[in-house]
Design a protein around this motif. Structure first.
Motif, mmCIF file in Angstrom:
data_model
loop_
_atom_site.group_PDB
_atom_site.id
_atom_site.type_symbol
_atom_site.label_atom_id
_atom_site.label_comp_id
_atom_site.label_asym_id
_atom_site.label_seq_id
_atom_site.Cartn_x
_atom_site.Cartn_y
_atom_site.Cartn_z
ATOM 1 N N ASP A 1 0.866 -1.180 0.000
ATOM 2 C CA ASP A 1 0.000 0.000 0.000
ATOM 3 C C ASP A 1 0.904 1.232 0.000
ATOM 4 N N GLY A 2 1.382 1.610 -1.205
ATOM 5 C CA GLY A 2 2.337 2.714 -1.288
ATOM 6 C C GLY A 2 2.310 3.397 -2.632
ATOM 7 N N TYR A 3 3.415 4.060 -2.969
ATOM 8 C CA TYR A 3 3.563 4.734 -4.256
ATOM 9 C C TYR A 3 4.407 3.864 -5.179
ATOM 10 N N ARG A 4 3.873 3.568 -6.358
ATOM 11 C CA ARG A 4 4.655 2.864 -7.383
ATOM 12 C C ARG A 4 5.773 3.786 -7.846
ATOM 13 N N ALA A 5 6.982 3.261 -8.009
ATOM 14 C CA ALA A 5 8.121 4.128 -8.345
ATOM 15 C C ALA A 5 9.152 3.391 -9.184
ATOM 16 N N VAL A 6 9.694 4.102 -10.165
ATOM 17 C CA VAL A 6 10.790 3.583 -10.994
ATOM 18 C C VAL A 6 12.071 4.320 -10.604
ATOM 19 N N ALA A 7 13.133 3.554 -10.381
ATOM 20 C CA ALA A 7 14.452 4.128 -10.102
ATOM 21 C C ALA A 7 15.345 3.859 -11.303
ATOM 22 N N ASP A 8 15.754 4.923 -11.982
ATOM 23 C CA ASP A 8 16.629 4.809 -13.149
ATOM 24 C C ASP A 8 18.054 5.114 -12.704
ATOM 25 N N LEU A 9 18.844 4.063 -12.559
ATOM 26 C CA LEU A 9 20.235 4.201 -12.128
ATOM 27 C C LEU A 9 21.171 3.896 -13.284
ATOM 28 N N SER A 10 20.714 4.168 -14.510
ATOM 29 C CA SER A 10 21.510 3.832 -15.699
ATOM 30 C C SER A 10 22.528 4.912 -16.030
ATOM 31 N N HIS A 11 22.380 6.100 -15.411
ATOM 32 C CA HIS A 11 23.315 7.199 -15.656
ATOM 33 C C HIS A 11 24.007 7.579 -14.349
ATOM 34 N N ASP A 12 24.931 8.518 -14.420
ATOM 35 C CA ASP A 12 25.650 8.955 -13.217
ATOM 36 C C ASP A 12 24.696 9.567 -12.197
ATOM 37 N N ALA A 13 23.754 10.385 -12.674
ATOM 38 C CA ALA A 13 22.778 11.012 -11.766
ATOM 39 C C ALA A 13 21.504 10.164 -11.755
ATOM 40 N N PRO A 14 21.085 9.683 -10.572
ATOM 41 C CA PRO A 14 19.902 8.818 -10.526
ATOM 42 C C PRO A 14 18.617 9.586 -10.793
ATOM 43 N N LEU A 15 17.612 8.883 -11.297
ATOM 44 C CA LEU A 15 16.262 9.410 -11.456
ATOM 45 C C LEU A 15 15.335 8.509 -10.653
ATOM 46 N N PHE A 16 14.332 9.123 -10.035
ATOM 47 C CA PHE A 16 13.402 8.365 -9.191
ATOM 48 C C PHE A 16 12.052 9.030 -9.364
ATOM 49 N N TYR A 17 11.077 8.324 -9.937
ATOM 50 C CA TYR A 17 9.844 9.004 -10.309
ATOM 51 C C TYR A 17 8.632 8.079 -10.260
ATOM 52 N N SER A 18 7.461 8.735 -10.184
ATOM 53 C CA SER A 18 6.189 8.022 -10.098
ATOM 54 C C SER A 18 5.712 7.620 -11.491
ATOM 55 N N ARG A 19 4.570 6.929 -11.521
ATOM 56 C CA ARG A 19 4.013 6.489 -12.803
ATOM 57 C C ARG A 19 3.634 7.664 -13.691
ATOM 58 N N ASN A 20 3.278 8.807 -13.099
ATOM 59 C CA ASN A 20 2.939 9.969 -13.933
ATOM 60 C C ASN A 20 4.083 10.971 -14.006
ATOM 61 N N GLY A 21 5.312 10.480 -13.774
ATOM 62 C CA GLY A 21 6.500 11.291 -14.061
ATOM 63 C C GLY A 21 6.902 12.288 -12.993
ATOM 64 N N ILE A 22 6.310 12.228 -11.798
ATOM 65 C CA ILE A 22 6.686 13.154 -10.723
ATOM 66 C C ILE A 22 7.956 12.655 -10.050
ATOM 67 N N SER A 23 8.935 13.537 -9.901
ATOM 68 C CA SER A 23 10.205 13.135 -9.289
ATOM 69 C C SER A 23 10.021 12.875 -7.793
ATOM 70 N N PHE A 24 10.618 11.762 -7.328
ATOM 71 C CA PHE A 24 10.582 11.404 -5.913
ATOM 72 C C PHE A 24 11.926 11.659 -5.221
ATOM 73 N N LEU A 25 12.886 12.219 -5.947
ATOM 74 C CA LEU A 25 14.241 12.343 -5.396
ATOM 75 C C LEU A 25 14.272 13.143 -4.094
ATOM 76 N N SER A 26 13.575 14.274 -4.056
ATOM 77 C CA SER A 26 13.601 15.083 -2.832
ATOM 78 C C SER A 26 12.573 14.597 -1.824
ATOM 79 N N LYS A 27 11.396 14.168 -2.295
ATOM 80 C CA LYS A 27 10.331 13.711 -1.389
ATOM 81 C C LYS A 27 10.790 12.501 -0.576
ATOM 82 N N PHE A 28 11.503 11.564 -1.245
ATOM 83 C CA PHE A 28 11.981 10.362 -0.568
ATOM 84 C C PHE A 28 13.511 10.328 -0.605
ATOM 85 N N ASP A 29 14.073 11.413 -0.091
ATOM 86 C CA ASP A 29 15.524 11.590 -0.086
ATOM 87 C C ASP A 29 16.247 10.468 0.659
ATOM 88 N N LYS A 30 15.606 9.946 1.709
ATOM 89 C CA LYS A 30 16.193 8.843 2.482
ATOM 90 C C LYS A 30 16.528 7.663 1.583
#
Length: 623
Positions: free
Chosen positions: A22-51
């Motif tokens: 029971d949470g937020y679906r999220a994709v973590a793209d670690l294919s580049h030097d700078a990671p990307l972390f985002y929801s199904r509708n493209g909202i970045s989770f990097l700062s929201k879930f900094d931990k």
């Protein structure tokens, strides 16, 4: 990939079973030097879930992961409300439960069976306090479901062990089985409050039935004073005059209608025969989802009327999934109605149709050239990723060539595109633009052409880019070289000089540098040779000669670009370079007509190369 709702748990040796988080679906793209972390509708989770994001540095492999962000309460139970209010509860236990692997070290894993993807994931993932591997049990779904109920969790996910990963698809290969009747619906309006209640009385709810937004009930329960106010404030911003339903429902109270943009989760006792929820209770706003997520991807709207062959072709290309034969190869095309350019309404099917229509013009500039793939599987406003290695699951008729990469210390299997079938296959992968090498097989060490890339800053006008391009042409004309220009399709201009594969990359790059120096001396106020963004004057056009190196790529002539308006990188005649010209003048809608009218203005780029030594002598004499 999405799961369909199913009613009963089952046992099956061909299936595996996971916890439904029971949470937020999220994709973590670690294919580049700078990671990307985002929801199904493209909202970045990097700062929201900094931990969680901080632990991405601990991963040893380049990966793209799929999972769920979960917040745990003091009893160790997933709590969605706690997750939504994570900013107010920074010390809450937060975990990224990773259950799938989409890409690993240069290879897509989407076409590998799920059970193998999970084996790779378990081996590749470095578990931390914030990142965990989501395990599963095989076959015994009924027992597992009973255990989930005992633990008071939300339910379970059943997945076919051999299923492939199909992006943005809701198939019966993945099923969600829940204990309580909950569903996500769209808020379409609200009624006036009664008595002492403030804000609103009830929410008018809608869902998609056969592709049409349909009334499905209303709820006025499940709110507290805080949630009433929060929801009301959101609704005030999206009020509209008319109902979003085609068939306006009858209600006991006057309704204020809103744009159908907000998704909320409800629980209910049952659904009546006419599709109305009984006893619906508001649970929460789902900010991680949008209305399109609630559409059944398997539904394709039938064309209402087809008056011409062109309309018929359009309806055909918009089919959800089909197989076509091109160059004697069977090409499977999926999700043809997926929108690639949201503001323009241009679909994947439209992109494929465009490239097929200009194939005879673009293929000569792709033939035998390794391609760097820039994939936009969910459209230009969602996350894209680069792919060089073809992977193991491409059709056997796709042509590839192995090139050794010093930076990766391995051979990379590049695809190249010599026919319509490969063109359609690449477009179907989400390749909106096509980026070939400057050199071609069998001789990848000697480029066929030199490229001068005029790359403006955000503060330059396109008229200044035109002025710079004309100055390049003046330099070339002085040393008796004919250059060929095209719009980049974005903000710049590319100028090509045929080299005929007579010189190696270093020689071509050095010659390009000399030419750009000449241009910079003529236009020092608006151009620069400074490559570093930190040191570069942000009011100057970068004269990029470094595109003339092994493996560098630019968008091909006649290539679409992933920009609003669906612009095309279009070859120009020099006398067309006048103030007022815009790169957006050439788009998916008018490119073919222009090409037919002008012919292939770039043809000579692939012809006989220049005599570079003679050009250098002339340049020296001018100096």
């Amino acid at each position: 990939m999405l799961a369909k709702l199913s009613e009963k748990a089952f046992n099956d040796k061909d299936w595996i079973f996971e916890i439904k988080w029971d949470g937020y679906r999220a994709v973590a793209d670690l294919s580049h030097d700078a990671p990307l972390f985002y929801s199904r509708n493209g909202i970045s989770f990097l700062s929201k879930f900094d931990k969680i994001a901080q632990d991405f540095d601990k991963q040893k492999h380049h990966m793209i992961l799929d999972g769920e962000v979960v917040a745990y309460d003091e009893q160790g139970k997933p709590n969605f409300q706690l997750l939504q209010q994570i900013g107010d509860n920074p010390n809450s236990a937060l975990v990224y439960q990773v259950f799938d692997l989409l890409w690993l070290n240069g290879h897509s894993t989407e076409e590998i069976p799920l059970i193998q993807r999970k084996e790779l994931l378990k081996e590749a993932l470095t578990e931390t306090q914030q990142i965990k591997y989501c395990d599963h049990i095989p076959e015994k779904g009924i027992e597992f479901f009973a255990q989930m109920k005992k633990m008071k969790l939300e339910g379970m996910i059943a997945k076919r062990a051999e299923s492939l990963y199909i992006e943005n698809s809701r198939t019966t290969d993945w099923l969600k089985i829940k204990f309580s009747n909950t569903e996500e619906v769209i808020i379409c309006g609200f009624t006036e409050p009664r008595g002492s209640r403030e804000s609103f009385g009830a929410l008018i709810l809608g869902k998609f039935i056969d592709g049409e937004l349909t009334y499905c009930g209303h709820t006025g329960t499940g709110f507290n004073t805080v949630s009433l106010k929060e929801v009301y404030e959101k609704l005030q911003k999206i009020i509209v005059k008319s109902s979003p339903f085609e068939q306006v429902p009858k209600t006991n109270m006057p309704v204020t209608w809103v744009k159908p943009e907000l998704v909320c989760e409800i629980k209910y006792s049952e659904i009546t025969r006419d599709g109305i929820f009984r006893h619906p209770v508001f649970i929460t706003i789902r900010e991680d989802k949008n209305p399109d997520d609630l559409k059944d991807p398997s539904f394709t709207e039938k064309p209402k009327e087809m008056k011409s062959k062109a309309t018929l072709k359009k309806a055909e290309i918009n089919e959800k999934e089909k197989e076509i034969t091109l160059d004697k190869h069977l090409v499977k095309l999926t999700n043809q109605d997926k929108v690639y350019f949201p503001k323009d309404g241009i679909t994947k099917g439209d992109v494929i149709e465009y490239y097929q229509s200009v194939a005879r013009y673009i293929l000569p500039y792709l033939k035998n050239r390794p391609l760097s793939l820039n994939r936009f599987p969910n459209g230009i406003d969602k996350q894209s990723f680069y792919q060089k290695d073809a992977g193991d699951h491409i059709p056997d008729w796709i042509k590839t060539t192995q090139v050794y990469s010093e930076s990766n210390d391995k051979y990379i299997d590049y695809m190249y595109c010599n026919d319509k079938a490969t063109l359609a296959y690449l477009n179907n992968l989400g390749c909106i633009d096509l980026n070939p090498w400057n050199s071609s097989l069998p001789d990848l060490e000697h480029p066929d052409y030199l490229v001068l890339d005029l790359d403006p800053s955000s503060k330059n006008t396109f008229d200044e880019v035109i002025e710079t391009a004309l100055q390049v042409n003046e330099v070339l004309t002085t040393i008796k070289i004919k250059g060929y220009c095209k719009t980049s399709g974005s903000t710049g201009i590319h100028i090509y000089i045929p080299m005929g594969a007579h010189y190696d990359f270093d020689q071509v790059k050095d010659f390009a540098h000399i030419l750009m120096k000449q241009v910079n001396e003529k236009l020092p106020k608006i151009t620069t040779l400074e490559r570093s963004l930190q040191k570069r004057d942000n009011k100057k056009i970068y004269l990029d000669y470094l595109q003339n190196r092994t493996g560098q790529t630019l968008a091909s002539a006649y290539s679409l670009r992933p920009k609003q308006g669906a612009s095309v990188s279009m070859p120009l005649e020099w006398d067309e370079l006048k103030p007022g010209l815009k790169p957006t003048d050439f788009t998916i809608n008018n490119a073919l007509d222009r090409i037919k009218e002008k012919g292939d203005l770039f043809k000579a780029v692939l012809g006989k190369g220049i005599d570079m030594m003679k050009a250098l002598e002339l340049l020296q004499n001018i100096d």
